[in-house]
Design a protein around this motif. Structure first.
Motif, mmCIF file in Angstrom:
data_model
loop_
_atom_site.group_PDB
_atom_site.id
_atom_site.type_symbol
_atom_site.label_atom_id
_atom_site.label_comp_id
_atom_site.label_asym_id
_atom_site.label_seq_id
_atom_site.Cartn_x
_atom_site.Cartn_y
_atom_site.Cartn_z
ATOM 1 N N ALA A 129 0.848 -1.193 0.000
ATOM 2 C CA ALA A 129 0.000 0.000 0.000
ATOM 3 C C ALA A 129 0.884 1.243 0.000
ATOM 4 N N LEU A 130 0.492 2.233 -0.779
ATOM 5 C CA LEU A 130 1.227 3.497 -0.871
ATOM 6 C C LEU A 130 0.365 4.610 -0.285
ATOM 7 N N ASP A 131 0.840 5.229 0.799
ATOM 8 C CA ASP A 131 0.109 6.290 1.489
ATOM 9 C C ASP A 131 0.690 7.638 1.079
ATOM 10 N N ILE A 132 -0.076 8.393 0.278
ATOM 11 C CA ILE A 132 0.368 9.701 -0.194
ATOM 12 C C ILE A 132 0.058 10.750 0.870
ATOM 13 N N GLY A 133 1.085 11.451 1.352
ATOM 14 C CA GLY A 133 0.899 12.420 2.429
ATOM 15 C C GLY A 133 0.677 11.733 3.753
ATOM 16 N N THR A 134 1.577 10.846 4.106
ATOM 17 C CA THR A 134 1.387 10.004 5.301
ATOM 18 C C THR A 134 1.338 10.815 6.588
ATOM 19 N N GLY A 135 1.977 11.984 6.587
ATOM 20 C CA GLY A 135 1.894 12.885 7.732
ATOM 21 C C GLY A 135 2.754 12.471 8.909
ATOM 22 N N ALA A 136 2.861 13.380 9.875
ATOM 23 C CA ALA A 136 3.637 13.108 11.083
ATOM 24 C C ALA A 136 3.029 11.992 11.904
ATOM 25 N N SER A 137 1.709 11.778 11.764
ATOM 26 C CA SER A 137 1.010 10.794 12.600
ATOM 27 C C SER A 137 1.157 9.361 12.106
ATOM 28 N N LEU A 138 1.414 9.183 10.798
ATOM 29 C CA LEU A 138 1.588 7.857 10.197
ATOM 30 C C LEU A 138 0.363 6.962 10.431
ATOM 31 N N VAL A 139 -0.818 7.557 10.506
ATOM 32 C CA VAL A 139 -1.994 6.838 11.001
ATOM 33 C C VAL A 139 -2.426 5.691 10.091
ATOM 34 N N TYR A 140 -2.370 5.872 8.772
ATOM 35 C CA TYR A 140 -2.819 4.793 7.891
ATOM 36 C C TYR A 140 -1.875 3.587 7.919
ATOM 37 N N PRO A 141 -0.557 3.772 7.812
ATOM 38 C CA PRO A 141 0.324 2.605 7.917
ATOM 39 C C PRO A 141 0.228 1.889 9.260
ATOM 40 N N LEU A 142 0.111 2.642 10.346
ATOM 41 C CA LEU A 142 0.043 2.017 11.669
ATOM 42 C C LEU A 142 -1.189 1.134 11.812
ATOM 43 N N THR A 143 -2.336 1.659 11.412
ATOM 44 C CA THR A 143 -3.576 0.905 11.577
ATOM 45 C C THR A 143 -3.731 -0.175 10.510
ATOM 46 N N GLY A 144 -3.341 0.149 9.283
ATOM 47 C CA GLY A 144 -3.477 -0.827 8.199
ATOM 48 C C GLY A 144 -2.570 -2.025 8.365
ATOM 49 N N GLN A 145 -1.348 -1.778 8.851
ATOM 50 C CA GLN A 145 -0.420 -2.886 9.074
ATOM 51 C C GLN A 145 -0.912 -3.762 10.222
ATOM 52 N N SER A 146 -1.471 -3.133 11.263
ATOM 53 C CA SER A 146 -1.977 -3.898 12.399
ATOM 54 C C SER A 146 -3.184 -4.742 12.004
ATOM 55 N N GLU A 147 -4.104 -4.164 11.220
ATOM 56 C CA GLU A 147 -5.337 -4.870 10.872
ATOM 57 C C GLU A 147 -5.124 -5.970 9.842
ATOM 58 N N TYR A 148 -4.269 -5.717 8.856
ATOM 59 C CA TYR A 148 -4.173 -6.647 7.723
ATOM 60 C C TYR A 148 -2.761 -7.127 7.406
ATOM 61 N N GLY A 149 -1.772 -6.589 8.103
ATOM 62 C CA GLY A 149 -0.401 -7.040 7.878
ATOM 63 C C GLY A 149 0.211 -6.552 6.577
ATOM 64 N N TRP A 150 -0.438 -5.592 5.892
ATOM 65 C CA TRP A 150 0.099 -5.093 4.627
ATOM 66 C C TRP A 150 1.412 -4.349 4.862
ATOM 67 N N HIS A 151 2.223 -4.281 3.821
ATOM 68 C CA HIS A 151 3.424 -3.447 3.886
ATOM 69 C C HIS A 151 3.101 -2.076 3.311
ATOM 70 N N PHE A 152 3.418 -1.042 4.086
ATOM 71 C CA PHE A 152 3.113 0.323 3.672
ATOM 72 C C PHE A 152 4.367 1.094 3.282
ATOM 73 N N THR A 153 4.222 1.911 2.255
ATOM 74 C CA THR A 153 5.185 2.941 1.905
ATOM 75 C C THR A 153 4.490 4.281 2.104
ATOM 76 N N GLY A 154 5.056 5.127 2.940
ATOM 77 C CA GLY A 154 4.470 6.435 3.202
ATOM 78 C C GLY A 154 5.311 7.529 2.589
ATOM 79 N N THR A 155 4.670 8.500 1.938
ATOM 80 C CA THR A 155 5.396 9.625 1.342
ATOM 81 C C THR A 155 4.872 10.933 1.917
ATOM 82 N N ASP A 156 5.737 11.934 1.959
ATOM 83 C CA ASP A 156 5.315 13.261 2.393
ATOM 84 C C ASP A 156 6.307 14.290 1.878
ATOM 85 N N ILE A 157 5.820 15.512 1.661
ATOM 86 C CA ILE A 157 6.688 16.591 1.186
ATOM 87 C C ILE A 157 7.350 17.345 2.338
ATOM 88 N N ASP A 158 6.856 17.127 3.558
ATOM 89 C CA ASP A 158 7.313 17.854 4.740
ATOM 90 C C ASP A 158 8.400 17.051 5.460
#
Length: 311
Positions: free
Chosen positions: A109-138
């Motif tokens: 899964a690719l999270d565009i604008g993952t943010g300081a909170s990293l909320v989608y990778p944290l919850t998505g990896q816990s729920e489904y075990g997917w591997h996340f790539t997070g990107t951000d411009i900041d």
């Protein structure tokens, strides 16, 4: 608290917040709890510190995150609504997998604008075990996300986006293959509109005028020139360059009025298919739009092939 029966059936927060359990796991939360007029335990959701502590407790109790924090004035996302997006994306992937939700780190899964909170990778990896790539411009957001990963020993890939106009360019590499991308785009067209939107929200909640942005937020998180519609239009335009490297592209759409122009943009891009998925949290309705260039007959093959591609 009252049952939030509009949340996704697999959402752990459908029954509201179990403050007894949360405080037992995160004792610091107790100092922020209050009683509402009905005598139920809650927090003051206008208090940024209280919302941050609630998120920390939710992530620890429900998603196994021992350490979570974000810098001051960064967006503090409401966990239940964010997790709903993840669950509906899982359903979307299941449609091309004999109605079985694909799980495990081979799902990318690719999270565009993952943010300081990293909320989608944290919850998505816990729920489904997917591997996340997070990107951000900041850079500060990336640094915060890196700290969360390091403290919790998480395998999440983080990539800095260096060009503001780019979304997929510069972060999707030639060898990459993703099953799904997700994004919570900046939805205001200017900082003035972001401020007015927040004041209107507080007024609707009976809180009067507030100069504070709801749950914080930096400029890149809240607004961009042209607002949400221009951002998603650019996302669709750039997605054509990576049509064979991703099964489903997706983005939240906060304004229902933006759906019709987005339909036209997607048809012009000659996508193979697109869907609008409605979500609801309490009285609030939200949605995301998803599109793919992969024909229906080839989607199960992509799911298997992408695993090999990333192996």
């Amino acid at each position: 608290m009252a049952t939030k029966n509009m949340l996704h059936p697999r959402n752990q927060h459908r029954d509201g917040y179990d403050f007894v359990r949360l405080v037992a796991d995160t004792p610091e939360l107790e100092a922020f709890t209050i009683s509402n007029p009905a005598g139920q335990t809650t927090i003051d959701f206008q208090d940024v510190g209280a919302v941050r502590m609630l998120n920390r407790a939710l992530l620890k109790t429900h998603y196994g995150i021992d350490f979570w924090d974000i810098p001051a004035n960064y967006l503090c996302p409401p966990i239940p609504g964010r997790v709903d997006y993840i669950h509906y994306l899982a359903d979307l992937l299941a449609c091309g997998n004999d109605q079985e939700i694909p799980r495990g780190p081979n799902i990318k899964a690719l999270d565009i604008g993952t943010g300081a909170s990293l909320v989608y990778p944290l919850t998505g990896q816990s729920e489904y075990g997917w591997h996340f790539t997070g990107t951000d411009i900041d850079p500060a957001a990336i640094k915060s996300a890196q700290q969360i990963c390091q403290y919790n020993k998480l395998d999440i890939t983080l990539r800095q986006q260096n060009i503001r106009e780019n979304i997929f360019r510069g972060v999707i590499e030639p060898h990459d293959a993703f099953h799904v991308t997700l994004c919570n785009p900046p939805f205001h067209a200017s900082v003035e509109k972001a401020t007015k939107g927040t004041q209107r929200k507080w007024s609707n909640l009976g809180k009067g005028q507030s100069k504070k942005l709801n749950f914080g937020g930096q400029n890149a998180e809240l607004w961009c020139p042209g607002g949400e519609i221009k951002f998603i239009a650019r996302m669709v335009e750039q997605s054509t360059e990576f049509a064979d490297q991703c099964l489903w592209f997706s983005s939240l759409v906060s304004k229902k009025d933006n759906l019709n122009p987005l339909h036209r943009i997607l048809r012009k891009a000659k996508v193979a298919d697109y869907k609008v998925v409605e979500m609801a949290q309490g009285q609030k309705t939200s949605r995301f739009i998803a599109w793919t260039y992969i024909k229906k007959s080839q989607r199960s093959l992509f799911l298997k092939g992408a695993n090999k591609h990333n192996g």
